[in-house]
Each structure stands twice: as C-alpha cells, then as structure tokens.
Design a protein around this motif. Structure first.
Motif, PDB file in Angstrom:
ATOM      1  N   TYR A   1       0.811  -1.219   0.000  1.00 45.66           N
ATOM      2  CA  TYR A   1       0.000   0.000   0.000  1.00 45.66           C
ATOM      3  C   TYR A   1       0.843   1.267   0.000  1.00 45.66           C
ATOM      4  CZ  TYR A   1      -4.075  -2.901   1.019  1.00 45.66           C
ATOM      5  OH  TYR A   1      -5.076  -3.821   0.948  1.00 45.66           O
ATOM      6  N   GLU A   2       1.840   1.311   0.898  1.00 37.89           N
ATOM      7  CA  GLU A   2       2.578   2.565   1.092  1.00 37.89           C
ATOM      8  C   GLU A   2       4.084   2.419   0.945  1.00 37.89           C
ATOM      9  OE1 GLU A   2       1.507   4.190   4.865  1.00 37.89           O
ATOM     10  OE2 GLU A   2      -0.623   4.349   4.398  1.00 37.89           O
ATOM     11  N   SER A   3       4.598   1.207   1.112  1.00 38.86           N
ATOM     12  CA  SER A   3       6.047   1.008   1.148  1.00 38.86           C
ATOM     13  C   SER A   3       6.490   0.078   0.026  1.00 38.86           C
ATOM     14  CB  SER A   3       6.464   0.426   2.499  1.00 38.86           C
ATOM     15  OG  SER A   3       6.059   1.285   3.548  1.00 38.86           O
ATOM     16  N   ASP A   4       7.786  -0.025  -0.139  1.00 34.88           N
ATOM     17  CA  ASP A   4       8.315  -0.957  -1.143  1.00 34.88           C
ATOM     18  C   ASP A   4       8.066  -2.398  -0.727  1.00 34.88           C
ATOM     19  OD1 ASP A   4       9.219   1.119  -2.690  1.00 34.88           O
ATOM     20  OD2 ASP A   4      11.235   1.107  -1.832  1.00 34.88           O
ATOM     21  N   TYR A   5       8.160  -2.652   0.578  1.00 34.28           N
ATOM     22  CA  TYR A   5       8.071  -4.008   1.101  1.00 34.28           C
ATOM     23  C   TYR A   5       6.723  -4.303   1.742  1.00 34.28           C
ATOM     24  CZ  TYR A   5      12.783  -5.864   0.465  1.00 34.28           C
ATOM     25  OH  TYR A   5      13.928  -6.382  -0.074  1.00 34.28           O
ATOM     26  N   LYS A   6       6.305  -5.567   1.628  1.00 29.52           N
ATOM     27  CA  LYS A   6       5.227  -6.123   2.448  1.00 29.52           C
ATOM     28  C   LYS A   6       5.899  -7.034   3.468  1.00 29.52           C
ATOM     29  CE  LYS A   6       3.063  -8.324  -0.803  1.00 29.52           C
ATOM     30  NZ  LYS A   6       3.917  -8.065  -1.969  1.00 29.52           N
ATOM     31  N   ILE A   7       5.481  -6.930   4.725  1.00 28.64           N
ATOM     32  CA  ILE A   7       6.105  -7.727   5.779  1.00 28.64           C
ATOM     33  C   ILE A   7       5.043  -8.553   6.493  1.00 28.64           C
ATOM     34  CG2 ILE A   7       7.470  -7.668   7.906  1.00 28.64           C
ATOM     35  CD1 ILE A   7       8.621  -4.996   6.995  1.00 28.64           C
ATOM     36  N   GLN A   8       5.312  -9.849   6.616  1.00 29.04           N
ATOM     37  CA  GLN A   8       4.441 -10.755   7.375  1.00 29.04           C
ATOM     38  C   GLN A   8       5.214 -11.243   8.596  1.00 29.04           C
ATOM     39  OE1 GLN A   8       1.100 -11.959   6.947  1.00 29.04           O
ATOM     40  NE2 GLN A   8       1.566 -12.653   9.023  1.00 29.04           N
ATOM     41  N   LEU A   9       4.712 -10.923   9.778  1.00 35.12           N
ATOM     42  CA  LEU A   9       5.360 -11.332  11.018  1.00 35.12           C
ATOM     43  C   LEU A   9       4.523 -12.448  11.645  1.00 35.12           C
ATOM     44  CD1 LEU A   9       6.788  -8.848  13.634  1.00 35.12           C
ATOM     45  CD2 LEU A   9       5.511 -10.849  14.355  1.00 35.12           C
ATOM     46  N   ILE A  10       5.145 -13.604  11.877  1.00 40.67           N
ATOM     47  CA  ILE A  10       4.458 -14.760  12.486  1.00 40.67           C
ATOM     48  C   ILE A  10       5.092 -15.019  13.840  1.00 40.67           C
ATOM     49  CG2 ILE A  10       3.767 -17.162  12.220  1.00 40.67           C
ATOM     50  CD1 ILE A  10       4.172 -16.862   9.205  1.00 40.67           C
ATOM     51  N   TRP A  11       4.375 -14.645  14.891  1.00 36.57           N
ATOM     52  CA  TRP A  11       4.881 -14.793  16.272  1.00 36.57           C
ATOM     53  C   TRP A  11       4.501 -16.152  16.842  1.00 36.57           C
ATOM     54  CZ3 TRP A  11       2.104 -14.504  21.180  1.00 36.57           C
ATOM     55  CH2 TRP A  11       2.959 -14.423  22.297  1.00 36.57           C
ATOM     56  N   MET A  12       5.428 -16.774  17.552  1.00 40.67           N
ATOM     57  CA  MET A  12       5.250 -18.139  18.076  1.00 40.67           C
ATOM     58  C   MET A  12       4.937 -19.079  16.913  1.00 40.67           C
ATOM     59  SD  MET A  12       6.005 -17.883  21.240  1.00 40.67           S
ATOM     60  CE  MET A  12       5.565 -19.517  21.804  1.00 40.67           C
ATOM     61  N   ALA A  13       5.825 -19.045  15.922  1.00 39.37           N
ATOM     62  CA  ALA A  13       5.605 -19.806  14.689  1.00 39.37           C
ATOM     63  C   ALA A  13       5.497 -21.301  14.942  1.00 39.37           C
ATOM     64  CB  ALA A  13       6.746 -19.522  13.707  1.00 39.37           C
ATOM     65  N   GLU A  14       6.073 -21.786  16.045  1.00 45.11           N
ATOM     66  CA  GLU A  14       5.970 -23.215  16.353  1.00 45.11           C
ATOM     67  C   GLU A  14       4.543 -23.640  16.687  1.00 45.11           C
ATOM     68  OE1 GLU A  14       7.957 -21.487  20.158  1.00 45.11           O
ATOM     69  OE2 GLU A  14       7.453 -20.845  18.128  1.00 45.11           O
ATOM     70  N   LYS A  15       3.654 -22.660  16.860  1.00 43.14           N
ATOM     71  CA  LYS A  15       2.244 -22.970  17.136  1.00 43.14           C
ATOM     72  C   LYS A  15       1.434 -23.163  15.851  1.00 43.14           C
ATOM     73  CE  LYS A  15       2.208 -23.079  21.597  1.00 43.14           C
ATOM     74  NZ  LYS A  15       1.806 -24.311  22.314  1.00 43.14           N
ATOM     75  N   MET A  16       2.071 -23.060  14.689  1.00 44.66           N
ATOM     76  CA  MET A  16       1.369 -23.384  13.451  1.00 44.66           C
ATOM     77  C   MET A  16       1.054 -24.878  13.431  1.00 44.66           C
ATOM     78  SD  MET A  16       3.211 -21.238  10.363  1.00 44.66           S
ATOM     79  CE  MET A  16       4.876 -21.841  10.659  1.00 44.66           C
ATOM     80  N   ASN A  17      -0.198 -25.231  13.132  1.00 44.31           N
ATOM     81  CA  ASN A  17      -0.464 -26.655  12.990  1.00 44.31           C
ATOM     82  C   ASN A  17       0.128 -27.141  11.664  1.00 44.31           C
ATOM     83  OD1 ASN A  17      -2.365 -26.089  10.950  1.00 44.31           O
ATOM     84  ND2 ASN A  17      -4.103 -26.260  12.340  1.00 44.31           N
ATOM     85  N   GLU A  18       0.170 -28.447  11.486  1.00 44.82           N
ATOM     86  CA  GLU A  18       0.885 -29.017  10.346  1.00 44.82           C
ATOM     87  C   GLU A  18       0.292 -28.562   9.018  1.00 44.82           C
ATOM     88  OE1 GLU A  18       2.468 -33.376   8.762  1.00 44.82           O
ATOM     89  OE2 GLU A  18       1.484 -33.178  10.706  1.00 44.82           O
ATOM     90  N   LYS A  19      -1.024 -28.490   8.935  1.00 46.24           N
ATOM     91  CA  LYS A  19      -1.662 -28.059   7.688  1.00 46.24           C
ATOM     92  C   LYS A  19      -1.285 -26.622   7.343  1.00 46.24           C
ATOM     93  CE  LYS A  19      -5.728 -31.086   7.759  1.00 46.24           C
ATOM     94  NZ  LYS A  19      -7.212 -31.129   7.811  1.00 46.24           N
TER      95      LYS A  19
END
Length: 372
Positions: free
Chosen positions: A148-166
């Motif tokens: 929208y406003e910057s050159d970059y899009k940033i995705q921050l995933i906190w506690m990534a180990e909590k992602m389920n396998e799917k």
C-alpha cells in the motif's frame, strides 16, 4: 519500535541493519530464542527500519512526522501484517489473527517482550492457542496483494511453532518463493518444534540470552529497582528480561505461596487440606497451571543446589531463599529425581488437556509419598 529500545543484542541489530543498508534482505528469516530475549522486539524494530524512508545513524528515524514510523509504532501500518496463536470462539468458524488484532496491539504495546502465558491472559482464555490453516490462507492472500505505502510487504508470524501441520505445509511455497519485495519474519521460542521443511527454508537468526551488562543497565533505569540488589537481579533473570520484570513486580510470589502450601501439605500429610489446594489450582486455568508446574520444577532444582552447598548455582529471590533456608534440607539425592519426574508428568498431562483436579490430586498424593 526502534533498535535503540531493545536491550542488548548488538550483534543481531548490526546484522539486521546491514542486510537493509546493503540491500541483502533475506525473504524469510527465523528469529529463535528463549522468552524474554527480544525476538519479537527485534522483528518489530527491523520491520520499522525496513519501512522507514528516513533511517539514519543505524536506526529508523522514529519521528512523528514519518508516516511509516508513526504507524509501525502503533502496529497499524498497512504493509505490516501479524499472525499469532489464537483460539476458536465458535468451533465451526475460522479463527484468524485479525479477529484478535485489538488485543494483540494492546498486549504488544504494553510489553514487546510478551510471552505465551501473558498473551493468553490478555485474551482471557485458558484454551491452547494455535495458528490454523485458515490463517495460512489469509497470509497467502495478503502477500499476493501489492504493497500500500512502502516498497516491502512484511508478514510477522509470532510463536511460529504454534502453526499446525496443515498451516505450515500450506506456507512452504510462499516461504521458499515469495513475491518480490516480501519479507516473512518468523519468531519462535522452540524452533525445533517447527517443521524441518519450514526451518530449512528460513535464514536462522539465533537470539541469545541478554548479556549481563545490558541487563544491568536496563534494570538500573527502572524506578521499581530502587533499593534492590541489581547484581542479584541480573544473576536471577539469566538473560531473560521478562523474568526480570516479573521479579521486579513480584509476580513470582504467588507461585511461591502455592509451592510452599503444596510442600507443607505433602510433608505434613494434611489430607484435609489437599482438596482446597487442588480446587484453587484447578480454578486458575491451564496456562497458569503450566506456569506453576514449571516454577515448582525450578524450585526443586534450586533447593537441591542449595542443599548441596552450591550457592553460586542457586537462582532465587530473597523470599525464595528465606523459605529455602528451612526447606532445602528435605530435597536431596534420594528424592530429587522422583519428585521432578512427577511434576514433569503432571505438566505433560495438563498440556494434553487432562482433567486438572485429577492431575493435581494425583500429584500431591505422590509427592506426599516421595517427600519423606
């Protein structure tokens, strides 16, 4: 959040700065370190540095006149997206991070050294948080859009180990081959719990314990530290700033009282008091129960070290030391392993959503048998 606001971690700050200044930003990075070391804070400061157009002197400008810095500081920048563990309010509906974004912003702005139990407390839930596959769909959608406003899009995933396998499997492709000018930052406390296929696709940045000098400097600037033994505090928190905050706010005292009551009931075989203690523990919720069991395990270790006359290896607050002066002689080489094993087993069963009253009743009866 600026780099200057982060305690210690100078080598990592320099590494992150250089990657931007030399235009060598890795598209997927994993910041892994124990709680209280600043993984989330580093990710936020790095994001602000990437998005700021007026960075100088090794940091983002941080000015109220800078739209990027102003919005990142409030966690509302349209090109900075957040994913984190959540729970399903309704079982048959998707659970997305955006459903809890107001609670997230409030919790992180209050303390960027946030840990999982404090996050669940902010959510007012004792349910186990997960990053579901529906979140992966949301991430894929967000990353497919133009910034929208910057050159970059940033995705921050906190506690990534909590992602389920799917969820993790669905993100493999975008982590390996993201759209241009996309930065994916994963923050984990237990990176070994992440799928190997995820870890192998990320540049690993190990976030170590905060060095003693940086911790000492941070604690000396805290008003609540007046009159306290700063050197002992540095020793106690072992590079964990969140631990230092909890000690300074005396949040460990509640767990200490529960531990003292548990051991007194068990040693004195006060069976009529067992049910009251169990009722009180069962009413606290799953995350506080797990936190207490971790605390109890630590106290066994500290009291054993104290009994073995190794004060340099003992990490206790003054109230804990005062109790240990009487309790430590009862923790010895004959019972330390079986006592620890029972608490570890209780922790495992609570983590598996076992029935708390049965688990804690079983625990206290076994401690009653072993402690003598």
């Amino acid at each position: 959040m600026q780099f200057k606001d982060i305690i210690g971690q100078e080598a990592i700050k320099e590494r992150l700065r250089r990657s931007v200044d030399e235009n060598r930003i890795s598209h997927a990075q994993l910041l892994a370190g124990m709680e209280g070391t600043g993984g989330l804070a580093l990710a936020l400061a790095y994001s602000q540095y990437v998005l700021c157009n007026n960075r100088h002197d090794g940091d983002s400008c941080g000015s109220d006149k800078c739209p990027a810095c102003r919005k990142v500081a409030k966690l509302v920048h349209p090109d900075l997206h957040f994913s984190f563990p959540v729970y399903k309010k309704v079982s048959d509906k998707p659970a997305l991070s955006n459903d809890f974004i107001d609670e997230w912003r409030a919790a992180v702005l209050n303390n960027p050294y946030l840990n999982l139990p404090d996050w669940y407390a902010a959510l007012k839930t004792d349910k186990q948080g997960t990053i579901y596959v529906d979140e992966a769909n949301e991430i894929l959608h967000q990353m497919s859009l133009k910034s929208y406003e910057s050159d970059y899009k940033i995705q921050l995933i906190w506690m990534a180990e909590k992602m389920n396998e799917k969820c993790a499997n669905k993100l493999l492709k975008i982590i390996e081959e993201p759209p241009e000018k996309t930065l994916i930052l994963l923050i984990a406390e237990n990176d070994k719990d992440l799928l190997l296929t995820i870890r192998s696709r990320c540049q690993l940045i190990h976030v170590p314990a905060i060095d003693d000098e940086s911790m000492r400097s941070a604690l000396q600037n805290m008003p609540c530290m007046d009159g306290r033994n700063i050197d002992n505090m540095v020793h106690l928190c072992s590079g964990n700033y969140l631990k230092a905050l909890k000690i300074s706010e005396e949040q460990d005292n509640e767990n200490l009282e529960k531990f003292k009551a548990l051991m007194r009931i068990a040693y004195g075989r006060r069976f009529m008091d067992i049910f009251k203690w169990v009722e009180d523990m069962a009413a606290t919720g799953r995350e506080p129960q797990k936190e207490f069991l971790q605390y109890a395990l630590k106290q066994l270790r500290e009291n054993f070290m104290n009994n073995m006359k190794h004060p340099e290896l003992v990490y206790m607050t003054e109230p804990e030391l005062e109790f240990s002066s009487r309790f430590a002689p009862f923790i010895n080489e004959k019972n330390i392993i079986p006592l620890s094993r029972e608490i570890e087993r209780a922790y495992q069963h609570i983590s598996m959503n076992g029935y708390a009253k049965i688990i804690f009743t079983d625990l206290i009866l076994k401690i009653t048998k072993v402690i003598r």
